[in-house]
Design a protein around this motif. Structure first.
Motif, PDB file in Angstrom:
ATOM      1  N   VAL A  50       0.604  -1.228   0.066  1.00 18.69           N
ATOM      2  CA  VAL A  50       0.313   0.224  -0.150  1.00 18.69           C
ATOM      3  C   VAL A  50       0.831   1.632  -0.414  1.00 18.69           C
ATOM      4  O   VAL A  50       2.019   1.188   0.962  1.00 18.69           O
ATOM      5  CB  VAL A  50      -1.179  -0.113   1.083  1.00 18.69           C
ATOM      6  N   LYS A  51       0.443   2.209  -0.983  1.00 17.77           N
ATOM      7  CA  LYS A  51       0.832   3.730  -0.688  1.00 17.77           C
ATOM      8  C   LYS A  51       2.258   3.075  -1.297  1.00 17.77           C
ATOM      9  O   LYS A  51       3.449   4.285  -1.399  1.00 17.77           O
ATOM     10  CB  LYS A  51       1.230   3.816   0.282  1.00 17.77           C
ATOM     11  N   ALA A  52       3.059   2.089  -2.237  1.00 16.27           N
ATOM     12  CA  ALA A  52       4.373   2.032  -2.728  1.00 16.27           C
ATOM     13  C   ALA A  52       4.104   3.032  -4.114  1.00 16.27           C
ATOM     14  O   ALA A  52       5.493   3.402  -4.899  1.00 16.27           O
ATOM     15  CB  ALA A  52       4.097   0.629  -3.410  1.00 16.27           C
ATOM     16  N   GLY A  53       2.737   3.402  -4.196  1.00 19.27           N
ATOM     17  CA  GLY A  53       2.925   4.681  -5.759  1.00 19.27           C
ATOM     18  C   GLY A  53       2.783   3.216  -6.961  1.00 19.27           C
ATOM     19  O   GLY A  53       2.865   3.965  -8.560  1.00 19.27           O
ATOM     20  N   THR A  56       0.182   5.952  -8.706  1.00 25.48           N
ATOM     21  CA  THR A  56       0.822   6.767  -9.960  1.00 25.48           C
ATOM     22  C   THR A  56       1.516   6.793 -10.451  1.00 25.48           C
ATOM     23  O   THR A  56       1.824   7.193 -11.911  1.00 25.48           O
ATOM     24  CB  THR A  56       1.906   7.485  -8.479  1.00 25.48           C
ATOM     25  N   LEU A  57       2.615   5.520 -10.678  1.00 27.02           N
ATOM     26  CA  LEU A  57       3.205   4.530 -11.743  1.00 27.02           C
ATOM     27  C   LEU A  57       2.952   4.736 -12.829  1.00 27.02           C
ATOM     28  O   LEU A  57       3.059   5.117 -14.230  1.00 27.02           O
ATOM     29  CB  LEU A  57       3.871   3.468 -11.140  1.00 27.02           C
ATOM     30  N   PHE A  58       1.369   4.014 -13.077  1.00 32.48           N
ATOM     31  CA  PHE A  58       0.541   3.851 -13.754  1.00 32.48           C
ATOM     32  C   PHE A  58       0.141   5.066 -14.913  1.00 32.48           C
ATOM     33  O   PHE A  58      -0.327   4.798 -15.973  1.00 32.48           O
ATOM     34  CB  PHE A  58      -0.200   2.291 -13.388  1.00 32.48           C
ATOM     35  N   ASN A  59      -0.013   5.980 -14.283  1.00 33.41           N
ATOM     36  CA  ASN A  59      -0.991   7.331 -14.530  1.00 33.41           C
ATOM     37  C   ASN A  59       0.417   7.440 -15.213  1.00 33.41           C
ATOM     38  O   ASN A  59      -0.250   8.488 -16.851  1.00 33.41           O
ATOM     39  CB  ASN A  59      -1.330   8.088 -13.959  1.00 33.41           C
ATOM     40  N   ALA A  60       1.406   7.942 -14.768  1.00 39.68           N
ATOM     41  CA  ALA A  60       2.698   8.713 -15.851  1.00 39.68           C
ATOM     42  C   ALA A  60       2.958   7.767 -17.103  1.00 39.68           C
ATOM     43  O   ALA A  60       3.586   7.656 -17.634  1.00 39.68           O
ATOM     44  CB  ALA A  60       4.195   8.293 -14.887  1.00 39.68           C
ATOM     45  N   LEU A  61       2.535   6.094 -16.694  1.00 41.28           N
ATOM     46  CA  LEU A  61       3.390   5.006 -17.785  1.00 41.28           C
ATOM     47  C   LEU A  61       1.895   5.077 -19.020  1.00 41.28           C
ATOM     48  O   LEU A  61       2.335   5.021 -19.975  1.00 41.28           O
ATOM     49  CB  LEU A  61       3.617   3.351 -17.549  1.00 41.28           C
ATOM     50  N   THR A  71      -5.645   8.507  -7.042  1.00 41.46           N
ATOM     51  CA  THR A  71      -4.322   8.502  -6.492  1.00 41.46           C
ATOM     52  C   THR A  71      -5.004   9.368  -5.330  1.00 41.46           C
ATOM     53  O   THR A  71      -6.084  10.020  -5.031  1.00 41.46           O
ATOM     54  CB  THR A  71      -2.752   8.978  -7.142  1.00 41.46           C
ATOM     55  N   GLY A  72      -4.232   8.998  -4.002  1.00 35.08           N
ATOM     56  CA  GLY A  72      -4.888   9.580  -3.113  1.00 35.08           C
ATOM     57  C   GLY A  72      -3.225   9.812  -2.257  1.00 35.08           C
ATOM     58  O   GLY A  72      -3.042   8.778  -1.542  1.00 35.08           O
TER      59      GLY A  72
END
Length: 575
Positions: A50-53, A56-61, A71-72
Motif C-alpha cells: 500500500v502507498k508504494a506508488g 501514480t506510476l501507471f498514470n505516468a506510464l 490516487t490519494g
C-alpha cells in the motif's frame, strides 16, 4: 462415502461436494476463469505494498491526458482496474498486506497477467519482510514457473526523494536480498520518479521527463509486450497445465483423506510394523558402524612400542690440550669407547628386555583398559549394547512379550579346554634370528671414529726468541660429537627395526582375534534381525485382517478417481 456430483456450468466442469475443501473448488474454478478470462492482448500488472506508488506510476506510464487510475493520501485502490491503451492492457491492483481481501484481489489479478511490475517505494530503503513474502506468493502461484523471472520487473519509485549515493546503496542491498532468498538478481530493475515525470509533462519540461527515467521504463515495457504477444498462446498452455496439475494434486489429497475415512485400520499394528522397519534400519546402520570400527581397529590393532633409548655421556669435547694430532685422536678414541661404545651393547640388551616385557603381556587376555584385546571386545560390547538400547527405545511403548536382544557377553578361551566364543592365538615370536640381526647391527667402532672424529689446533704463545721474535707452540683438541650422534642414531634405528618383527607377530595374532570377534558379532546381529522378522510377521497377520475389509472400499475410491479423469477430459473437450 458421501456422494460426489460433477456438473457442467458454462461449458466448464465445476464440482459440488458436501463439505468439499474450498481449495479444490477454487482450483477447479481457476481452470474455468483461465478459459473464460483469456484475452489476446498482453496484460501489464503492478504489485506491491500500500502507498508504494503503483497507481501514480501507471498514470505516468499510460500516457493518457486524464489520469485513469485514482490516487490519494489514503488507500484508494481496492479492486483491480484494467485500462486498454490499444496495444496492451494496464492492470492496477490493490496494495498487498493491507488486509486479506486486498491481497487476494491482487493475486487474482496477477493470475492472468503477462508482465509484472513489482513496485517498491525507494523512501522505505530495502525491501521489507512483507514485500519479500509477497514476491514469494507470486512465485508460488506460478508453481515456480521458469518464465516468472523473465516477466518480472522491479521498479523503485519516488527516486527524487533520495540522493544518488543512497539510491545506489538501496539497489545494492535489494540485489543482495534477491541473491540470498532466490539465488539470483532481478533481471530488470528501474529507479524512477512518477511525480517528476507528471510535472515535466504538465510543464512541458523535457529535462524533468528525462530525469524521471519513466521513458526508459516505458521503452522496456513496450519492447517486452511486443515479445510477450508472440508467446502468449504458449503461456496459456503452460498456465493451463499448471492449474490442471494443481487441481489434480488437491483432488488426490482429498481422495487420500477420503480413503483414510473409508478404510478400516489397526493404527497400533501399523505403527508397530513401522517401528519394526525402523528397528531394521537402526540395526543395519549401527551394525555397519560397528563393522567399520572393528575394521579400522583391525588395520592397526596394536600400537608400535618405542623402547626408551639410554643416552650416552655428553663429554664429547676434550677438556685438555695435546701436543700432537695423533695423541688427540688416541685420547678421543679412548674417551669415545668409554662414554659411548662400551654402553652400546648394554643399552641394546636393556631395550630387548623392555620389548620382551612389553609384548609378553599380550600372550594372555588381560581384562584391563588399554590392553588391545580387551579394548576390542569392549568396542563390540558397546556397539551391540547400542543396538539393544535403540531397539528397546523404539518398541517399549508397544505390548510385546519380549524384546529382541543381542547377548553382550563374550567368553575367551584361557587354556582350560572349555568352549569359548573367542580364542587368543599365541604369537609366533623369535627373539633371535631377524630380531637379533637387526638389534645388534653396527659398523664397528673404527668406522664411527674414522668418519666422525674431529681434531682442531691452535697456536699458543710461549715467549720470545733470543732475537726478539714471538714463539708459539701448536696444541690440539678433539671432538667426537658426530661419532656419538651417529652411534646413537644407529642404536635408535636398530631398536625400531628389531621391534618391528615382534610387533608383526603380535599384530597377526590380534588381527585373527578381531576377525573372530567380527564373526561373532555378525552372527548375533543376524539372530536379532530374525527375531525382528518374526515379530513383523505376527504384526502383518493383524494387518491382513484389516486389508480384507479395505478391499470393499477400493471400488468406491476408484469411482472417485474416474470422476477426476472425467473432469480433465471435459476440460480437454473445452480446449
Amino acid at each position: 462415502m458421501r456422494n460426489l456430483n460433477v456438473e457442467r456450468i458454462n461449458g466448464i466442469t465445476k464440482l459440488k461436494y458436501e463439505l468439499f475443501p474450498p481449495a479444490v473448488l477454487q482450483a477447479a474454478e481457476s481452470i474455468r476463469q483461465l478459459e473464460d478470462g483469456f484475452v489476446s492482448k498482453v496484460i501489464v500488472c503492478n504489485f506491491g505494498m500500500v502507498k508504494a506508488g503503483k497507481s501514480t506510476l501507471f498514470n505516468a506510464l499510460s500516457g493518457f491526458d486524464q489520469q485513469p487510475f485514482a490516487t490519494g493520501e489514503i488507500r484508494t485502490t481496492v479492486q483491480a482496474q484494467n485500462v486498454d491503451n490499444g496495444r496492451f492492457i494496464w492492470c492496477d491492483t490493490p496494495g498487498i498486506q493491507a488486509n486479506e481481501e486486498d491481497t487476494e484481489e491482487a493475486l487474482s489479478a496477477y493470475a492472468n497477467a503477462d508482465l509484472l511490475l513489482f513496485v517498491h517505494n525507494a523512501i522505505d530503503g530495502e525491501l521489507v519482510k512483507q514485500e519479500m513474502e509477497g514476491i514469494q506468493l507470486l512465485l508460488d502461484q506460478t508453481g515456480n514457473d521458469s518464465s516468472f523471472w523473465d516477466r518480472f520487473i522491479l521498479v523503485l519509485t519516488n527516486a527524487g526523494q533520495k540522493e544518488d549515493a543512497e539510491l545506489m546503496r538501496i539497489t545494492h542491498s535489494i540485489r543482495e536480498q534477491f541473491l540470498k532468498r532466490w539465488s539470483r538478481e532481478p533481471a530488470a530493475m528501474f529507479v524512477v520518479d512518477s511525480l517528476t515525470y507528471l510535472r515535466g509533462v504538465g510543464r512541458q519540461q523535457q529535462v524533468l521527463i528525462d530525469n524521471s527515467c519513466i521513458p526508459l521504463l516505458l521503452d522496456h515495457i513496450e519492447t517486452r509486450t511486443r515479445q510477450l504477444a508472440d508467446q502468449k498462446l504458449s503461456w496459456l498452455e503452460d498456465k493451463r497445465k499448471h492449474r490442471r496439475e494443481n487441481f489434480q494434486r488437491l483432488f488426490d489429497q482429498e481422495l487420500a483423506r477420503r480413503a483414510s475415512e473409508a478404510y478400516a485400520s489397526d493404527p497400533e499394528a501399523d505403527k508397530l510394523l513401522s517401528a519394526m522397519e525402523q528397528c531394521h534400519s537402526i540395526v543395519r546402520t549401527k551394525a555397519k558402524a560397528l563393522e567399520d570400527e572393528l575394521a579400522a581397529l583391525q588395520s592397526n590393532p596394536i600400537a608400535r612400542y618405542h623402547a626408551p633409548v639410554e643416552p650416552f655421556g655428553y663429554d664429547y669435547n676434550s677438556s685438555y690440550v695435546y701436543s700432537s694430532e695423533y695423541s688427540a685422536e688416541q685420547a678421543a678414541r679412548t674417551q669415545f669407547e668409554k662414554q659411548c661404545w662400551n654402553k652400546f651393547h648394554p643399552s641394546l640388551d636393556t631395550a630387548k628386555g623392555m620389548i620382551k616385557m612389553h609384548y609378553d603381556k599380550l600372550d594372555h587376555y588381560i581384562a584391563e583398559p588399554g590392553m588391545p584385546y580387551y579394548d576390542a571386545v569392549q568396542k563390540a560390547v558397546k556397539g551391540i549394547g547400542d543396538i539393544n538400547t535403540a531397539v528397546v527405545e523404539k518398541l517399549q511403548r508397544y505390548a510385546i512379550s519380549s524384546y529382541p536382544k543381542i547377548s553382550t557377553v563374550f567368553t575367551v578361551e584361557n587354556g582350560d579346554g572349555k568352549t569359548a566364543d573367542l580364542r587368543l592365538k599365541k604369537a609366533d615370536v623369535d627373539y633371535y634370528g631377524d630380531f637379533s640381526r637387526e638389534l645388534y647391527e653396527h659398523h664397528g667402532m673404527d668406522w664411527y671414529m674414522r668418519a666422525n672424529i674431529d681434531t682442531d689446533y691452535y697456536d699458543d704463545y710461549v715467549g720470545e726468541s733470543w732475537l726478539g721474535n714471538a714463539k708459539y707452540k701448536r696444541k690440539y683438541k678433539y671432538s667426537f660429537y658426530d661419532a656419538r650422534r651417529e652411534l646413537l642414531e644407529q642404536m635408535t634405528t636398530n631398536i625400531k627395526n628389531a621391534e618391528y618383527y615382534i610387533h608383526a607377530s603380535y599384530k597377526r595374532a590380534a588381527i585373527d582375534f578381531i576377525s573372530q570377534l567380527q564373526a561373532r558379532c555378525t552372527e548375533r546381529i543376524a539372530a536379532v534381525k530374525n527375531q525382528l522378522d518374526q515379530l513383523a510377521a505376527d504384526v502383518k497377520k493383524r494387518i491382513n485382517k484389516v486389508e480384507e475389509h479395505n478391499q470393499l472400499a477400493d471400488s468406491k475410491l476408484n469411482e472417485l478417481r474416474m470422476i477426476a479423469e472425467q473432469i480433465m477430459q471435459r476440460n480437454d473437450d473445452k480446449q
